[in-house]
Design an enzyme around this catalytic site. Structure first.
Site, PDB file in Angstrom:
ATOM      1  N   ILE A  42       0.851  -1.192   0.000  1.00 24.09           N
ATOM      2  CA  ILE A  42       0.000   0.000   0.000  1.00 24.09           C
ATOM      3  C   ILE A  42       0.889   1.245   0.000  1.00 24.09           C
ATOM      4  O   ILE A  42       0.486   2.315  -0.430  1.00 24.09           O
ATOM      5  CB  ILE A  42      -0.961  -0.016   1.216  1.00 24.09           C
ATOM      6  CG1 ILE A  42      -2.100   0.986   1.048  1.00 24.09           C
ATOM      7  CG2 ILE A  42      -0.205   0.175   2.526  1.00 24.09           C
ATOM      8  CD1 ILE A  42      -3.227   0.807   2.058  1.00 24.09           C
ATOM      9  N   PHE A  78       2.233 -11.615   1.821  1.00 22.73           N
ATOM     10  CA  PHE A  78       2.767 -11.054   3.066  1.00 22.73           C
ATOM     11  C   PHE A  78       2.119  -9.708   3.367  1.00 22.73           C
ATOM     12  O   PHE A  78       2.530  -9.008   4.289  1.00 22.73           O
ATOM     13  CB  PHE A  78       4.298 -10.899   2.965  1.00 22.73           C
ATOM     14  CG  PHE A  78       5.038 -12.200   3.194  1.00 22.73           C
ATOM     15  CD1 PHE A  78       5.006 -13.210   2.249  1.00 22.73           C
ATOM     16  CD2 PHE A  78       5.732 -12.414   4.378  1.00 22.73           C
ATOM     17  CE1 PHE A  78       5.658 -14.421   2.475  1.00 22.73           C
ATOM     18  CE2 PHE A  78       6.390 -13.618   4.616  1.00 22.73           C
ATOM     19  CZ  PHE A  78       6.349 -14.619   3.660  1.00 22.73           C
ATOM     20  N   TYR A 143      -5.466  -9.512  15.569  1.00 25.66           N
ATOM     21  CA  TYR A 143      -4.510  -9.871  14.509  1.00 25.66           C
ATOM     22  C   TYR A 143      -4.478 -11.391  14.330  1.00 25.66           C
ATOM     23  O   TYR A 143      -4.630 -11.905  13.203  1.00 25.66           O
ATOM     24  CB  TYR A 143      -3.134  -9.304  14.868  1.00 25.66           C
ATOM     25  CG  TYR A 143      -1.991  -9.913  14.096  1.00 25.66           C
ATOM     26  CD1 TYR A 143      -1.888  -9.749  12.710  1.00 25.66           C
ATOM     27  CD2 TYR A 143      -0.996 -10.655  14.741  1.00 25.66           C
ATOM     28  CE1 TYR A 143      -0.835 -10.316  12.005  1.00 25.66           C
ATOM     29  CE2 TYR A 143       0.046 -11.213  14.046  1.00 25.66           C
ATOM     30  CZ  TYR A 143       0.122 -11.049  12.679  1.00 25.66           C
ATOM     31  OH  TYR A 143       1.164 -11.612  11.978  1.00 25.66           O
ATOM     32  N   LYS A 147      -5.729 -13.943  11.139  1.00 27.36           N
ATOM     33  CA  LYS A 147      -4.931 -15.004  10.512  1.00 27.36           C
ATOM     34  C   LYS A 147      -5.684 -16.335  10.551  1.00 27.36           C
ATOM     35  O   LYS A 147      -5.550 -17.161   9.644  1.00 27.36           O
ATOM     36  CB  LYS A 147      -3.563 -15.113  11.200  1.00 27.36           C
ATOM     37  CG  LYS A 147      -2.672 -13.891  11.000  1.00 27.36           C
ATOM     38  CD  LYS A 147      -2.288 -13.748   9.545  1.00 27.36           C
ATOM     39  CE  LYS A 147      -1.431 -12.526   9.252  1.00 27.36           C
ATOM     40  NZ  LYS A 147      -1.101 -12.379   7.830  1.00 27.36           N
TER      41      LYS A 147
END
Ligand code: 15L
Length: 273
Positions: A42, A78, A143, A147
């Site tokens: 980004i 990633f 977080y 995942k």
């Protein structure tokens, strides 16, 4: 006719999160695997290096993700948020973004994704537990939860469409362990690259979940269910043992980050505004 034919395995390999900590490490090291590495983030990545094409992309922008994935043979994902945060940004990049990524993977017929998952999917197991890939998830924050979503979403795409994904529950991949916990979770950069190589080039991986660590003396994770990847780590955190002598001051034994595998992540959330 003097035509040079490429001998690299992929024509085009996509690396998302190329501006992040691990993305920067991988950017040059994965070049031998593809004629063109499409690097994305980004944030600004600077000019394209030799053998690269740069495509900036907000993962929460569906149209941009569709273009990003077009024409690639495989993906090293990633991208997204890599630490604990408020739910909203995590939802945008790691949940909505992943949904768009797999929609694009399906649309463009990408055969394989290597997904940077995290040990924080199971961070609420104790440091006395040994965890394997089939044990119930125990995320240690938003977080880690995102995942878990990625692992389940990629499983769905495998069951539904046969899209292969290797989910790597990365431990702590830094130049060296930063604390005693990372003596257990440490993943050396060369070992990371080797694990990615195994994940991309093992002929059949289906949907595989593997833990990404080096050959460290203490282990929390049993990787036998991913043995078909043939990953053999060469490094170990032992070479840094002198940095964490037993005489060093240690946290109290009732300290939550000491009890649970997720370390500081277990008390980092939830974050609210
Ligand atoms: C992770 O998942 C993070 O992305 C990384 O920044 C480290 O903090 C690592 O876990 C860890 O647990 O050390």
């Amino acid at each position: 006719m003097n035509q040079t034919k490429s001998s690299k395995p992929f024509k085009r390999l996509l690396l998302t999160g190329a501006g992040g900590g691990l993305g920067q490490v991988l950017r040059d090291r994965i070049k031998p695997w593809a004629d063109v590495v499409r690097v994305s983030d980004i944030k600004d990545l600077g000019p394209a290096r030799e053998g690269e094409e740069v495509m900036l992309c907000d993962l929460a922008d569906r149209g941009a993700v569709m273009k990003l994935v077009e024409g690639v043979d495989a993906i090293l994902h990633f991208g997204g948020i890599s630490v604990e945060d408020r739910f909203e940004p995590i939802m945008q990049a790691n949940i909505l973004g992943l949904h768009y990524l797999y929609e694009a993977v399906h649309k463009h017929g990408v055969k394989r994704v290597v997904y940077a998952s995290s040990s924080h999917t199971v961070g609420f197991y104790k440091t006395t537990d040994i965890v394997d890939a089939d044990m119930p998830l125990r995320p240690d924050g938003f977080y880690g939860l995102s995942k878990c979503f990625g692992e389940a979403l990629s499983r769905y795409y495998y069951d539904r469409f046969g899209t292969e994904t290797v989910c790597i529950r990365i431990g702590s991949s830094f130049p060296e362990p930063r604390n005693p916990r990372m003596m257990v979770t440490y993943l050396d950069y060369d070992d990371l690259v080797e694990l990615l190589r195994c994940s991309l080039f093992t002929p059949r991986v289906g949907h595989t979940i593997t833990f990404g660590t080096s050959d460290n003396a203490t282990r929390w994770w049993d990787n036998r269910k991913a043995s078909h990847l043939g990953y053999v780590p060469k490094s170990s955190s032992s070479r840094f043992a002198a940095n964490f002598p037993d005489t060093a001051e240690r946290p109290a034994p009732d300290d939550l980050p000491t009890i649970y595998q997720g370390g500081p992540f277990v008390t980092a959330g939830p974050m609210y505004e």
